[in-house]
Design a protein around this motif. Structure first.
Motif, PDB file in Angstrom:
ATOM      1  N   ASN A   1      12.485  31.638  47.375  1.00 48.91           N
ATOM      2  CA  ASN A   1      11.047  31.745  47.147  1.00 48.91           C
ATOM      3  C   ASN A   1      10.470  30.382  46.810  1.00 48.91           C
ATOM      4  O   ASN A   1      11.149  29.532  46.249  1.00 48.91           O
ATOM      5  CB  ASN A   1      10.761  32.737  46.015  1.00 48.91           C
TER       6      ASN A   1
ATOM      7  N   ALA B   1       3.560  34.453  58.701  1.00 45.53           N
ATOM      8  CA  ALA B   1       4.597  35.452  58.445  1.00 45.53           C
ATOM      9  C   ALA B   1       5.326  35.159  57.137  1.00 45.53           C
ATOM     10  O   ALA B   1       5.618  36.086  56.357  1.00 45.53           O
ATOM     11  CB  ALA B   1       5.586  35.486  59.614  1.00 45.53           C
TER      12      ALA B   1
ATOM     13  N   ARG C   1       3.050  36.175  54.217  1.00 47.64           N
ATOM     14  CA  ARG C   1       3.008  37.622  53.994  1.00 47.64           C
ATOM     15  C   ARG C   1       4.317  38.110  53.369  1.00 47.64           C
ATOM     16  O   ARG C   1       4.320  38.994  52.507  1.00 47.64           O
ATOM     17  CB  ARG C   1       2.740  38.350  55.312  1.00 47.64           C
ATOM     18  N   GLN C   2       5.431  37.525  53.791  1.00 46.38           N
ATOM     19  CA  GLN C   2       6.728  37.889  53.225  1.00 46.38           C
ATOM     20  C   GLN C   2       6.794  37.548  51.744  1.00 46.38           C
ATOM     21  O   GLN C   2       7.284  38.342  50.927  1.00 46.38           O
ATOM     22  CB  GLN C   2       7.845  37.181  53.978  1.00 46.38           C
ATOM     23  N   GLN C   3       6.308  36.377  51.382  1.00 45.79           N
ATOM     24  CA  GLN C   3       6.302  35.962  49.981  1.00 45.79           C
ATOM     25  C   GLN C   3       5.405  36.872  49.142  1.00 45.79           C
ATOM     26  O   GLN C   3       5.742  37.212  48.003  1.00 45.79           O
ATOM     27  CB  GLN C   3       5.825  34.512  49.874  1.00 45.79           C
TER      28      GLN C   3
ATOM     29  N   ARG D   1       4.810  40.010  49.746  1.00 43.92           N
ATOM     30  CA  ARG D   1       5.521  41.293  49.570  1.00 43.92           C
ATOM     31  C   ARG D   1       6.581  41.182  48.476  1.00 43.92           C
ATOM     32  O   ARG D   1       6.932  42.180  47.836  1.00 43.92           O
ATOM     33  CB  ARG D   1       6.176  41.723  50.886  1.00 43.92           C
ATOM     34  N   ASN D   2       7.105  39.966  48.262  1.00 43.67           N
ATOM     35  CA  ASN D   2       8.098  39.737  47.209  1.00 43.67           C
ATOM     36  C   ASN D   2       7.451  39.376  45.880  1.00 43.67           C
ATOM     37  O   ASN D   2       8.110  38.839  44.988  1.00 43.67           O
ATOM     38  CB  ASN D   2       9.047  38.619  47.621  1.00 43.67           C
TER      39      ASN D   2
END
Length: 353
Positions: A140, A191, A194-196, A198-199
């Motif tokens: 992250n 992308a 958005r992934q970060q 969601r985490n």
């Protein structure tokens, strides 16, 4: 001391190559020597003063003669000159043959693919080294840095008579932004963002893209603004986007990003850097050289990703020279020249081929 000595030896090699080119064109020894001294002096000034802009342009000109097409032109040109001298006809024929062989080898699809594959996956070796040094590197990040130069196509902005630059950010009327060859970087950055999210992380997105120097119209927005507009459409919050439009090379971008992170009091936290796979090693080392904690995020691959991807099937056509193969090999050579350039200026690690 060893690195300094290596740089000095490389500078001497550069000086010799300059002399070889000048003596081939000027055919006068003293003119070639004077020209070599002047050019080498300019390069040396750039070595001691990294902010010296003229060096980058001079290096681009010199690098042309080290790329496959430029090298072939020099060899054939010198060979043709030697053919006019009865005593040097044999050497002239060898130089011409050498120039043709350079083109033949570098335009071979199989060889260019393998060379590109090795170059694109050099960043994995660098990541392995970093994991050994700092095994606690996290996935992250506090920021995602997008190297955005060249990701959009300026031809649409200047060549479409129906296009209105003043309506760039008004997408409701049909205005559009076209992606360039490396436009995958923008999509991948969105992308990752958005992934970060969601985490449960909310990273900043720093868009690094200086104004295009080859465009004269002042009505055309800065490329970074176009990228930011597109990122918003792809789900990135406008409040999380920061534009960096001053850096003209990876070294300057790294310094500016470090300053931005310091102003936000997050200078030592990991950052993801998105760039084309071909340039990822040089990108990562440039950021590491200014003491930034980098997580490489390459995209825009020209080759398959080993070992996950299946082996590429080899056919007869893989050994027939093509212009595309020559272009790909030229990119590989250009990237290694870039690594040498960054090493000479102290902006990156030593070059290991």
């Amino acid at each position: 001391m060893f690195l300094l000595l290596t740089r000095l030896l490389l500078w001497l090699l550069v000086g010799y190559l300059i002399y070889f080119v000048l003596i081939a064109w000027l055919t006068d020894r003293w003119r070639a020597i004077i020209g070599t001294i002047l050019i080498w002096f300019t390069l040396t000034v750039g070595f001691y003063d990294p902010s010296f802009v003229g060096m980058s342009y001079l290096w681009e000109i010199l690098a042309f003669f080290l790329k496959p097409l430029g090298l072939a032109i020099i060899l054939v040109y010198v060979g043709l000159q030697k053919l006019l001298d009865d005593k040097a006809k044999a050497l002239g024929r060898k130089l011409i043959i050498s120039g043709l062989l350079v083109l033949l080898v570098t335009s071979n699809p199989f060889l260019s693919y393998k060379a590109a594959q090795r170059t694109e996956y050099e960043w994995t070796r660098l990541n392995d080294i970093r994991r050994e040094i700092a095994p606690t590197v996290r996935k992250n990040a506090s920021a995602i840095v997008l190297i955005g130069h060249g990701t959009t196509d300026s031809a649409v902005l200047t060549g479409n008579p129906r296009y209105n630059p003043s309506e760039l950010n008004n997408f409701s009327n049909g205005s559009r932004i076209e992606l360039g060859e490396s436009g995958d970087r923008i999509l991948y950055t969105a992308a990752l963002y958005r992934q970060q999210r969601r985490n449960a992380f909310a990273p900043l997105v720093i868009v690094a893209a200086a104004p295009r120097e080859n465009l004269t119209s002042k009505e055309i927005p800065v490329e970074a603004e176009k990228i930011a507009s597109l990122l918003e459409r792809l789900g990135v919050s406008s409040s999380d986007i920061i534009l960096e439009t001053e850096g003209k090379n990876l070294h300057e971008i790294a310094l500016n990003v470090k300053e931005i992170l310091s102003d936000l009091n997050i200078p030592n936290r990991p950052i993801m850097v998105v760039n084309s796979a071909m340039h990822m090693r040089r990108t990562a080392t440039a950021f590491m050289a200014v003491k930034l904690n980098v997580i490489s995020r390459p995209t825009d691959f020209h080759t398959a990703q080993p070992p996950q991807s299946p082996d590429r099937r080899i056919g007869v056509t893989d050994f027939i020279p093509t212009a595309d193969a020559l272009a790909l090999m030229s990119k590989v050579v250009e990237e290694y020249l870039g690594l040498i350039y960054y090493f000479l200026r102290g902006w990156g690690e030593p070059i290991v081929i």
